[in-house]
Write a protein that holds these residues in place. Structure first.
Motif, PDB file in Angstrom:
ATOM      1  N   HIS A  24      -6.661   2.076  -5.124  1.00  0.00           N
ATOM      2  CA  HIS A  24      -6.473   0.190  -5.517  1.00  0.00           C
ATOM      3  C   HIS A  24      -5.326   0.149  -5.276  1.00  0.00           C
ATOM      4  N   ASP A  45      -2.882  -6.758   1.377  1.00  0.00           N
ATOM      5  CA  ASP A  45      -4.523  -5.188   1.248  1.00  0.00           C
ATOM      6  C   ASP A  45      -4.413  -4.086   2.375  1.00  0.00           C
ATOM      7  N   GLY A  55       1.520  -1.600  -0.093  1.00  0.00           N
ATOM      8  CA  GLY A  55       0.169   0.283  -0.510  1.00  0.00           C
ATOM      9  C   GLY A  55       0.856   1.398   0.184  1.00  0.00           C
ATOM     10  N   ARG A 115      -3.163  -1.369   2.479  1.00  0.00           N
ATOM     11  CA  ARG A 115      -3.354   0.898   2.527  1.00  0.00           C
ATOM     12  C   ARG A 115      -3.833   1.092   3.882  1.00  0.00           C
TER      13      ARG A 115
END
Lengths: 507, 507
Positions: free
Chosen positions: A502, A321, A286, A323
């Protein structure tokens, strides 16, 4: 010999009077290294020269508290002292400094001296900096990792399948280990999990587990718990696993050095020394994670895989992920609350933490020869939904020594700062580093109840004045530091829905 | 405040009692850095925690001897103590560690913190290792050199032509400076020469000059001597010229780091800070010299030239024969004897030392606007042969404070080891490193009369049993160490006349 009641922490200091005959005859000088021998033990110490017989007399050798304890003899004992020999691996270190590639026996010699505390701070730093960035090729990373295992204790659980999971770090919250371990243990996998305390983060797994139970257990007690419950959730520092790692980290940390080779050696050496045969490794990516792009993550994955294969460890890398923080709480008590909510199937439990833990547990379950590829997730979900994971966790807590934590009334820091949105918009970014920094300034992990409690996550729409997160602190000075950090940068970026970045990962 | 009579050398230590309220409230721990302020001064110190009120009381702050002296207040003075701020340049250091190129202001910030002793050993080593080998480009080497000048004292002799000479080192003996300085001063050039003591060699110019005269002179006395005699031959440590250099060397030395960028910055910063406008630099090449090939020497020459030009220093690099020691003696007294023999035109004086000194002096004389290119050597020879160089040297010795050295009866170490040829042959190699090592083991430079006296040089024919060299020592233990080193490798290689290596240099 005389005990000098000065605490010099990890550095052994020998105090010699300036008029001491040994001091003059041997040509010692302040800061030179000496070897002190007594009763079959030997200690390396740095010389401080004393001009006051109240501290140490002319016919005495003084030792600082830790050095005195290491030698293990009494005040007045007769000791021998001599100029310390330079560490045997010094020549290998010089060759690495000159940019040469080292052989396996070079790494073994260096790491043996590192683990034996025979390197000075200068030599230690030189080794760390000479090996950082891309200076080590992948086989050298294996040599380093292997040497770190060989110079410490190595656990053997006498079972063919010993599973472990690990995350490379950098994501606040993200307390999946405390969910994955009870789930896979409930399925019968052996998962003797030892974790570290926070080094630069607001909480490590050991810090969070310590809210629920005792984590500092002697090795034989740990073995009993693992035998009975197929798992444990303990602090790894009590066993001397990869002791060189801790010494190297003491230099890497103040320099903010975290290069791929050293990360791989640090993680894999600890896992192999702890007796793991199968490892699921989580690499989050991320914009504010440790790894920021898929090509970097893939390069890191290949290095982990190469070294793991050479060490005989079955490794499954998952790129996730990264992020934003995972879960709501950041800090020991807040994270323990999130974990217990997930285990109790509380409808308010953070779903991102639940989903990530189920997927990681599923991958780990698939190490079991009876579980087909792709079936792990559903098995993990059944174990969690049925309450078997909670039962497994409660058994571990009871076995390790429960602390009586009630996640419905967690003891949070009594001082609260509410951070609110200045404008309306969509949460388009949460800076992992800044959230971690704020939680640490608020007192985490030293103050268990301190930290950050997130109310909004990526993609959430907010109105001006809406609550973004709460900061909990125990002491006014801590809260003030955190408030200043929030005023400079509250870690939240508000924008349009289309601004949310994304990342394309499996989960 | 309380003075604690412990000598911790260059490391400042603050002693705080474990029950001291300040210690607990501020969250200090052993080895954390604190800033102590009193009377407008501030000192950074490492905390040691004390459990004995005889050393420091609960309401006292103890300081080690040097730190106490730095603060410059009396026992019992009221001081303030606080957590030390991390050095301002830490971020620039981290960027260099990450492999980035630094700007001029980054180097200035780092070197200011280094010179101010605000870097820990870890940070210092990280900077040195991150800048070694080819990590700095040539403009960065200039930035580093320039910062080293700017963060120290800079002498100004108020004359347009201030000459200096320097050798990059590595060749035992080679005491040309003590000949070049009196020669060029006799011609009227201004040559205020400050030199270092030996760091890893058996003698520096300052150590050798100290056999003849006092070399530790206060700066104003030095200025008087230079004004009257156009020169001096003193130890450079009394003026705070490029103080960061000494701090960096304290880390480079134990790591045997001597990379081109650091060598250039170290040498040129000292010269510019000492007020030199013109420098002749000697780079010896040979199989056991620091520089081993002409391409390496040329690369080093270009780096020196680039940085010197950016610093406004006129530089003349000469690449010389470094195949073997220059002169006969290696060690302070032995080298002083060689120098005085040359100055007195003694027929037994070592001719290689005489020739090299005349050529270097000639090059330096050609810095004078009235001397035509090519004429310098003859002028230098006239000055030496006529006794004017000797007169110039004797004036300097008298001005600095003569030690009454008689080179016809030098006080050599009373213990002698004679090393002889095992076989007949031609001397085809003399290992500079091994000769230096033997001389150091014998006691040089600490024991002035210790060292090695060479009787045979490259190309000399020897019979079996012929004397190669004598080792002089004062103490039996020293002689024994030297004897063991000679037994392992006596530094001489005997072969055919055709085996003598050639180096093709101007002189």
């Amino acid at each position: 010999m005389r005990r000098v009641a000065i605490d010099t922490w990890r550095e052994n200091v020998a105090y010699l009077h300036r008029d001491c005959a040994v001091y003059r005859a041997e040509g010692f000088q302040a800061l030179s290294k000496v070897e002190v021998r007594a009763n079959g033990n030997r200690v390396l110490a740095t010389v401080n020269v004393v001009d006051d017989t109240a501290i140490v007399g002319c016919d005495e050798l003084g030792l600082s508290e830790q050095a005195f304890a290491l030698l293990g003899v009494e005040d007045g004992y007769h000791v021998a002292v001599s100029q310390a020999e330079p560490p045997a691996s010094m020549h290998a270190l010089f060759r690495k400094l000159a940019g040469e590639r080292l052989r396996q026996d070079d790494f073994l010699a260096i790491i043996r001296d590192v683990a034996g505390h025979r390197y000075s701070k200068i030599e230690l730093t030189a080794f760390v900096v000479a090996c950082h960035r891309e200076e080590l090729d992948r086989e050298e990373v294996f040599f380093l990792s292997d040497a770190m295992v060989k110079t410490g204790q190595r656990l053997n659980w006498h079972e063919p399948l010993v599973v472990d999971k690990h995350c490379i770090g950098g994501i606040p919250g993200n307390r999946t280990t405390m969910l994955v371990v009870p789930i896979v243990a409930a399925h019968g996998l052996l998962c003797p999990k030892t974790s570290s305390r926070a080094i630069t983060s607001p909480a490590g797994t050991a810090d969070t587990m310590e809210v629920l139970a005792n984590v500092e257990l002697p090795l034989d007690r740990l073995s009993d718990i693992v035998r009975e419950h197929r798992a444990c959730l303990a602090w790894g520092g009590t066993a001397a696993l990869s002791p060189a790692d801790d010494v190297l980290i003491s230099v890497e940390r103040p320099l903010s050095i975290d290069s791929p080779g050293q990360m791989v050696a640090s993680i894999l050496s600890k896992k192999v020394a702890a007796g793991a045969t199968h490892l699921v490794l989580d690499i989050p990516i991320g914009p504010t994670a440790k790894v920021r792009s898929m090509p970097d993550a893939q390069r890191l994955r290949r290095l982990f895989e190469y070294v793991a294969r050479r060490m005989g460890l079955a490794l499954d890398v998952v790129i996730t992920d990264g992020r934003q923080p995972i879960g709501r709480g950041v800090g020991p008590v807040l994270e323990a609350r999130d974990v217990m909510q997930v285990l109790e199937n509380d409808p308010h439990a953070p779903q991102d933490l639940r989903q990530k833990a189920l997927r990681l547990a599923g991958r780990l379950l698939e190490c079991h020869p009876d579980v087909r590829g792709g079936d792990g997730y559903a098995i993990a979900r059944d174990i969690l939904d049925s309450g078997r994971a909670l039962a497994s966790m409660n058994a571990l807590i009871a076995a390790q020594g429960a602390r009586g934590f009630d996640h419905r009334a967690p003891k949070l820091g009594r001082l609260v700062l509410e951070v609110r949105a200045q404008t309306a918009g969509t949460v388009a970014g949460i800076d992992n580093y800044q959230i971690a920094r704020i939680a640490r300034l608020a007192g985490a992990p030293k103050v268990q109840g301190a930290g950050v409690d997130l109310c909004r996550k990526l993609g959430d729409a907010v109105a001006a004045g809406d609550l973004l997160y709460r900061v909990h602190a125990e002491y006014p000075a801590d809260l003030e530091f955190a408030r200043q950090a929030c005023a400079r940068d509250n870690a939240y970026r508000l924008g349009e829905a289309a601004d949310v970045p994304h990342v394309f990962v499996e989960f």
